[in-house]
Design an enzyme around this catalytic site. Structure first.
Site, PDB file in Angstrom:
ATOM      1  N   ASP A 183       0.858  -1.195   0.000  1.00 28.77           N
ATOM      2  CA  ASP A 183       0.000   0.000   0.000  1.00 28.77           C
ATOM      3  C   ASP A 183       0.887   1.236   0.000  1.00 28.77           C
ATOM      4  OD1 ASP A 183      -3.218   0.543   1.156  1.00 28.77           O
ATOM      5  OD2 ASP A 183      -1.793   2.192   0.974  1.00 28.77           O
TER       6      ASP A 183
ATOM      7  N   ILE B 153       1.803   0.470  -6.506  1.00 32.64           N
ATOM      8  CA  ILE B 153       1.563  -0.638  -7.453  1.00 32.64           C
ATOM      9  C   ILE B 153       2.057  -0.314  -8.861  1.00 32.64           C
ATOM     10  CG2 ILE B 153      -0.364  -1.687  -6.183  1.00 32.64           C
ATOM     11  CD1 ILE B 153      -2.245  -0.373  -8.330  1.00 32.64           C
TER      12      ILE B 153
ATOM     13  N   GLU C  52      -7.388   4.812  -6.541  1.00 33.78           N
ATOM     14  CA  GLU C  52      -8.036   6.052  -6.139  1.00 33.78           C
ATOM     15  C   GLU C  52      -9.526   5.752  -6.257  1.00 33.78           C
ATOM     16  OE1 GLU C  52      -6.842   8.863  -5.002  1.00 33.78           O
ATOM     17  OE2 GLU C  52      -4.746   8.224  -5.119  1.00 33.78           O
TER      18      GLU C  52
ATOM     19  N   THR D  60     -16.025  -2.334  -9.623  1.00 37.99           N
ATOM     20  CA  THR D  60     -17.181  -1.631  -9.057  1.00 37.99           C
ATOM     21  C   THR D  60     -18.376  -1.678 -10.000  1.00 37.99           C
ATOM     22  OG1 THR D  60     -17.975   0.586  -8.516  1.00 37.99           O
ATOM     23  CG2 THR D  60     -16.084   0.489  -9.971  1.00 37.99           C
ATOM     24  N   ASP D  61     -19.565  -1.565  -9.427  1.00 35.00           N
ATOM     25  CA  ASP D  61     -20.768  -1.511 -10.273  1.00 35.00           C
ATOM     26  C   ASP D  61     -20.810  -0.228 -11.108  1.00 35.00           C
ATOM     27  OD1 ASP D  61     -21.347   0.288  -8.215  1.00 35.00           O
ATOM     28  OD2 ASP D  61     -23.288  -0.590  -7.691  1.00 35.00           O
ATOM     29  N   GLU D  62     -19.999   0.780 -10.715  1.00 37.18           N
ATOM     30  CA  GLU D  62     -20.050   2.063 -11.437  1.00 37.18           C
ATOM     31  C   GLU D  62     -19.572   1.946 -12.884  1.00 37.18           C
ATOM     32  OE1 GLU D  62     -18.785   5.576  -9.436  1.00 37.18           O
ATOM     33  OE2 GLU D  62     -19.668   4.949  -7.550  1.00 37.18           O
TER      34      GLU D  62
ATOM     35  N   TYR E 198     -13.363   8.447 -12.422  1.00 44.93           N
ATOM     36  CA  TYR E 198     -13.099   7.276 -11.575  1.00 44.93           C
ATOM     37  C   TYR E 198     -13.611   5.997 -12.237  1.00 44.93           C
ATOM     38  CZ  TYR E 198     -14.269   3.729  -8.074  1.00 44.93           C
ATOM     39  OH  TYR E 198     -14.436   2.533  -7.409  1.00 44.93           O
TER      40      TYR E 198
ATOM     41  N   LYS F  79     -11.712   2.625 -13.731  1.00 46.17           N
ATOM     42  CA  LYS F  79     -11.978   1.261 -13.263  1.00 46.17           C
ATOM     43  C   LYS F  79     -12.411   0.374 -14.434  1.00 46.17           C
ATOM     44  CE  LYS F  79     -11.939  -0.109  -9.519  1.00 46.17           C
ATOM     45  NZ  LYS F  79     -10.829  -0.680  -8.669  1.00 46.17           N
TER      46      LYS F  79
HETATM   47  P1  NAD Z   1      -9.874   3.436  -0.222  1.00 49.59           P
HETATM   48  O1  NAD Z   1      -9.718   4.721  -0.964  1.00 49.59           O
HETATM   49  O2  NAD Z   1     -10.410   3.443   1.161  1.00 49.59           O
HETATM   50  O3  NAD Z   1      -8.463   2.677  -0.166  1.00 49.59           O
HETATM   51  C1  NAD Z   1      -7.596   2.620  -1.257  1.00 49.59           C
HETATM   52  C2  NAD Z   1      -6.251   2.125  -0.759  1.00 49.59           C
HETATM   53  O4  NAD Z   1      -5.373   2.018  -1.889  1.00 49.59           O
HETATM   54  C3  NAD Z   1      -5.576   3.064   0.240  1.00 49.59           C
HETATM   55  O5  NAD Z   1      -5.048   2.334   1.326  1.00 49.59           O
HETATM   56  C4  NAD Z   1      -4.468   3.710  -0.575  1.00 49.59           C
HETATM   57  O6  NAD Z   1      -3.329   4.088   0.210  1.00 49.59           O
HETATM   58  C5  NAD Z   1      -4.133   2.596  -1.544  1.00 49.59           C
HETATM   59  N1  NAD Z   1      -3.516   3.102  -2.788  1.00 49.59           N
HETATM   60  C6  NAD Z   1      -3.933   4.121  -3.572  1.00 49.59           C
HETATM   61  N2  NAD Z   1      -3.098   4.288  -4.598  1.00 49.59           N
HETATM   62  C7  NAD Z   1      -2.137   3.333  -4.482  1.00 49.59           C
HETATM   63  C8  NAD Z   1      -1.005   2.989  -5.260  1.00 49.59           C
HETATM   64  N3  NAD Z   1      -0.676   3.660  -6.382  1.00 49.59           N
HETATM   65  N4  NAD Z   1      -0.237   1.950  -4.857  1.00 49.59           N
HETATM   66  C9  NAD Z   1      -0.548   1.259  -3.726  1.00 49.59           C
HETATM   67  N5  NAD Z   1      -1.602   1.560  -2.948  1.00 49.59           N
HETATM   68  C10 NAD Z   1      -2.394   2.583  -3.325  1.00 49.59           C
HETATM   69  O7  NAD Z   1     -10.750   2.524  -1.177  1.00 49.59           O
HETATM   70  P2  NAD Z   1     -11.859   1.430  -0.807  1.00 49.59           P
HETATM   71  O8  NAD Z   1     -13.162   2.096  -0.649  1.00 49.59           O
HETATM   72  O9  NAD Z   1     -11.340   0.549   0.248  1.00 49.59           O
HETATM   73  O10 NAD Z   1     -11.918   0.636  -2.200  1.00 49.59           O
HETATM   74  C11 NAD Z   1     -10.991  -0.433  -2.457  1.00 49.59           C
HETATM   75  C12 NAD Z   1     -11.258  -0.979  -3.841  1.00 49.59           C
HETATM   76  O11 NAD Z   1     -12.612  -1.421  -3.942  1.00 49.59           O
HETATM   77  C13 NAD Z   1     -11.079   0.048  -4.960  1.00 49.59           C
HETATM   78  O12 NAD Z   1     -10.466  -0.604  -6.044  1.00 49.59           O
HETATM   79  C14 NAD Z   1     -12.488   0.462  -5.320  1.00 49.59           C
HETATM   80  O13 NAD Z   1     -12.579   0.848  -6.674  1.00 49.59           O
HETATM   81  C15 NAD Z   1     -13.258  -0.813  -5.053  1.00 49.59           C
HETATM   82  N6  NAD Z   1     -14.660  -0.660  -4.665  1.00 49.59           N
HETATM   83  C16 NAD Z   1     -15.023   0.173  -3.645  1.00 49.59           C
HETATM   84  C17 NAD Z   1     -16.361   0.259  -3.263  1.00 49.59           C
HETATM   85  C18 NAD Z   1     -16.802   1.143  -2.127  1.00 49.59           C
HETATM   86  O14 NAD Z   1     -17.995   1.304  -1.902  1.00 49.59           O
HETATM   87  N7  NAD Z   1     -15.899   1.745  -1.356  1.00 49.59           N
HETATM   88  C19 NAD Z   1     -17.324  -0.502  -3.932  1.00 49.59           C
HETATM   89  C20 NAD Z   1     -16.914  -1.333  -4.991  1.00 49.59           C
HETATM   90  C21 NAD Z   1     -15.590  -1.412  -5.337  1.00 49.59           C
HETATM   91  O1  DAU Z   2     -20.903   1.890  -6.327  1.00 43.45           O
HETATM   92  C1  DAU Z   2     -19.627   1.578  -5.850  1.00 43.45           C
HETATM   93  C2  DAU Z   2     -18.862   2.863  -5.605  1.00 43.45           C
HETATM   94  O2  DAU Z   2     -19.432   3.458  -4.455  1.00 43.45           O
HETATM   95  C3  DAU Z   2     -17.363   2.649  -5.421  1.00 43.45           C
HETATM   96  O3  DAU Z   2     -16.836   2.151  -6.623  1.00 43.45           O
HETATM   97  C4  DAU Z   2     -16.673   3.963  -5.048  1.00 43.45           C
HETATM   98  O4  DAU Z   2     -15.303   3.727  -4.776  1.00 43.45           O
HETATM   99  C5  DAU Z   2     -17.335   4.508  -3.811  1.00 43.45           C
HETATM  100  O5  DAU Z   2     -16.768   5.771  -3.482  1.00 43.45           O
HETATM  101  C6  DAU Z   2     -18.839   4.666  -4.035  1.00 43.45           C
HETATM  102  O6  DAU Z   2     -19.115   5.711  -4.998  1.00 43.45           O
HETATM  103  P1  DAU Z   2     -20.289   6.752  -4.756  1.00 43.45           P
HETATM  104  O7  DAU Z   2     -20.019   7.967  -5.541  1.00 43.45           O
HETATM  105  O8  DAU Z   2     -21.616   6.110  -4.920  1.00 43.45           O
HETATM  106  O9  DAU Z   2     -20.076   7.004  -3.170  1.00 43.45           O
HETATM  107  P2  DAU Z   2     -20.102   8.315  -2.280  1.00 43.45           P
HETATM  108  O10 DAU Z   2     -20.070   7.876  -0.856  1.00 43.45           O
HETATM  109  O11 DAU Z   2     -19.118   9.329  -2.722  1.00 43.45           O
HETATM  110  O12 DAU Z   2     -21.549   8.909  -2.584  1.00 43.45           O
HETATM  111  C7  DAU Z   2     -22.716   8.138  -2.381  1.00 43.45           C
HETATM  112  C8  DAU Z   2     -23.897   8.977  -2.845  1.00 43.45           C
HETATM  113  O13 DAU Z   2     -24.052  10.083  -1.944  1.00 43.45           O
HETATM  114  C9  DAU Z   2     -23.704   9.585  -4.221  1.00 43.45           C
HETATM  115  O14 DAU Z   2     -24.952   9.609  -4.884  1.00 43.45           O
HETATM  116  C10 DAU Z   2     -23.244  11.007  -3.941  1.00 43.45           C
HETATM  117  C11 DAU Z   2     -23.936  11.345  -2.629  1.00 43.45           C
HETATM  118  N1  DAU Z   2     -23.214  12.265  -1.738  1.00 43.45           N
HETATM  119  C12 DAU Z   2     -21.942  11.983  -1.410  1.00 43.45           C
HETATM  120  C13 DAU Z   2     -21.211  12.804  -0.583  1.00 43.45           C
HETATM  121  C14 DAU Z   2     -19.775  12.509  -0.238  1.00 43.45           C
HETATM  122  C15 DAU Z   2     -23.870  13.364  -1.204  1.00 43.45           C
HETATM  123  O15 DAU Z   2     -25.063  13.635  -1.483  1.00 43.45           O
HETATM  124  N2  DAU Z   2     -23.158  14.190  -0.378  1.00 43.45           N
HETATM  125  C16 DAU Z   2     -21.854  13.974  -0.051  1.00 43.45           C
HETATM  126  O16 DAU Z   2     -21.253  14.782   0.709  1.00 43.45           O
END
Ligand code: NAD
Ligand code: DAU
Length: 352
Positions: free
Chosen positions: A34, A61, A85, A140-142, A165, A169
């Site tokens: 990381d 990475i 990211e 991700t579903d996005e 983003y 992905k």
């Molecule tokens: P996060 O932002 O909390 O964590 C990302 C981690 O990756 C951090 O620890 C960061 O230091 C590390 N990182 C970033 N750039 C790097 C690099 N160049 N080399 C090595 N490490 C690096 O993210 P998260 O929410 O835990 O998501 C993790 C994965 O799951 C991502 O690939 C994201 O696209 C995917 N994902 C997230 C969600 C969600 O709801 N959070 C849903 C579906 C998929």
């Molecule tokens: O669907 C999976 C994705 O979910 C992951 O791939 C992403 O890494 C993760 O960040 C998340 O994306 P979203 O954009 O859906 O998540 P976020 O928490 O940023 O926002 C959720 C919803 O809430 C979105 O419709 C935007 C809204 N939002 C978000 C923030 C931060 C607000 O209305 N106000 C806010 O301040």
């Protein structure tokens, strides 16, 4: 015994995954690579620091020299790539780093996995790999874009990402697919819906709203707040990835979701109600550019084929999550203030 490279393991989902897997697979060993960007926090992994089946490496990475040396040193069987990211709003402001990490970083890992795992070639010139290896890309579903009022994303829904983003992905998914088709590298791609739970960085909706409500600050809801996300507890995402790692058919994509569609405004109201705070804290603010209206996951493939199902109801998951942030105000405060960044220096001073 499996040796697993987990990238991005200091982030939200990666740290939950490492804790889950180290406990579940008592004879497996894990390396966490990381870069500790703003989203990486070693405090999430305190419970593993002294575990002799867990090693942390600070590195990027995209650093092919480092990744190659780690493959040589550890002889990984599995790679689970969380490193990314991950925040849509940041990608709208600064897309470049998203391309670098999410696309080139994935390609760097794939290339090193391919060369480390290849044992020869078959009669048609395709690489042959040692048994029992796999590259799992956490997507991700996005990548599917946005839905209208009805319908769900299946694994065959065309990719139509809308934000920098999700475009990065989706690009990474296509590179992973290309390594599967062109080089027959054993891969899986998982596409999960929105996660929530402990250790989520408070730039994301749920921990941001909890943190603001606890400080009686306004809760910024983008636009009308009627955007819909399909919420899954992070623990269920971890068990799903484990199922795909162990049982997923090579080359396949698996959607992961919990059938929990909720409008943002309803999530915000629920948080206020549980924290006994007033709705007057809600502020409707300018909408996110290109804001996807609705996501919904059809999880029939992973449930039917791999027997996975979510353990959490949304109500239990949210109750436990809110309780976790209330019981971990110091963690939340350190992240919101930036103090968590001191942890790496302190931890390493103690180690050296
Ligand atoms: P996060 O932002 O909390 O964590 C990302 C981690 O990756 C951090 O620890 C960061 O230091 C590390 N990182 C970033 N750039 C790097 C690099 N160049 N080399 C090595 N490490 C690096 O993210 P998260 O929410 O835990 O998501 C993790 C994965 O799951 C991502 O690939 C994201 O696209 C995917 N994902 C997230 C969600 C969600 O709801 N959070 C849903 C579906 C998929
Ligand atoms: O669907 C999976 C994705 O979910 C992951 O791939 C992403 O890494 C993760 O960040 C998340 O994306 P979203 O954009 O859906 O998540 P976020 O928490 O940023 O926002 C959720 C919803 O809430 C979105 O419709 C935007 C809204 N939002 C978000 C923030 C931060 C607000 O209305 N106000 C806010 O301040």
């Amino acid at each position: 015994m499996k040796k697993v490279l987990v990238t991005g393991g200091a982030g939200f989902i990666g740290s939950n995954f490492l804790s889950y897997m180290v406990d579940k697979h008592q004879d497996w060993a894990f390396v966490n690579l990381d870069a500790l960007t703003y989203a990486g926090n070693l405090e999430n992994l305190k419970s593993l620091e002294t575990n002799d089946r867990y090693v942390f490496i600070k590195g990027d990475i995209t650093d092919t020299g480092l990744v190659s040396s780690l493959f040589k040193e550890h002889g990984f069987d599995y790679v689970v790539n969380f490193a990314a990211e991950s925040h849509v709003d940041r990608s709208i402001k600064e897309p470049e780093v998203f391309l670098k990490t999410n696309v080139f970083g994935t390609q760097c890992l794939l290339d090193n996995a391919k060369s480390s795992w290849q044992t020869g070639k078959d009669g048609d010139g395709y690489p042959v790999y040692r048994d029992g290896v796999k590259f799992l890309q956490v997507s991700t579903d996005e990548v599917y874009g946005a839905l209208g009022a009805s319908g769900m994303f299946t694994e065959t829904t065309p990719l139509a990402p809308n934000s920098p983003y999700s475009a990065c992905k989706a690009s990474a998914d296509l590179i992973v697919r290309a390594y599967s088709k062109t080089y027959k590298l054993p891969v899986n791609i998982t596409r999960c819906s929105n996660n929530y739970g402990p250790y989520q960085f408070p730039e994301k909706l749920i921990p941001l709203m909890i943190g603001n409500a606890l400080e009686d600050k306004s809760l910024p809801v983008y636009g009308d707040g009627m955007q819909i996300r399909d919420w899954l507890h992070v623990g269920d995402h971890c068990s799903a990835i484990d199922a795909v790692l162990e049982k997923g058919r090579a080359g396949e994509v698996y959607n992961i979701g919990g059938n929990n569609e909720k409008a943002n405004i309803d999530i915000v109201r629920l948080i206020l109600e549980r924290l006994q705070k007033s709705d007057t804290l809600i502020r409707h603010v300018e909408d996110r550019l290109g804001h996807d209206r609705r996501y919904a996951i059809d999880n029939a493939k992973i449930t039917g084929e791999l027997g996975w199902k979510p353990a959490y109801t949304f109500e239990r998951g949210m109750d436990e999550t809110i309780a976790w942030y209330l019981n971990n105000k110091e963690w939340l405060g350190d992240v919101r203030s930036g103090a968590y960044m001191d942890y790496y220096n302190k931890y390493y001073r103690e180690l050296t």
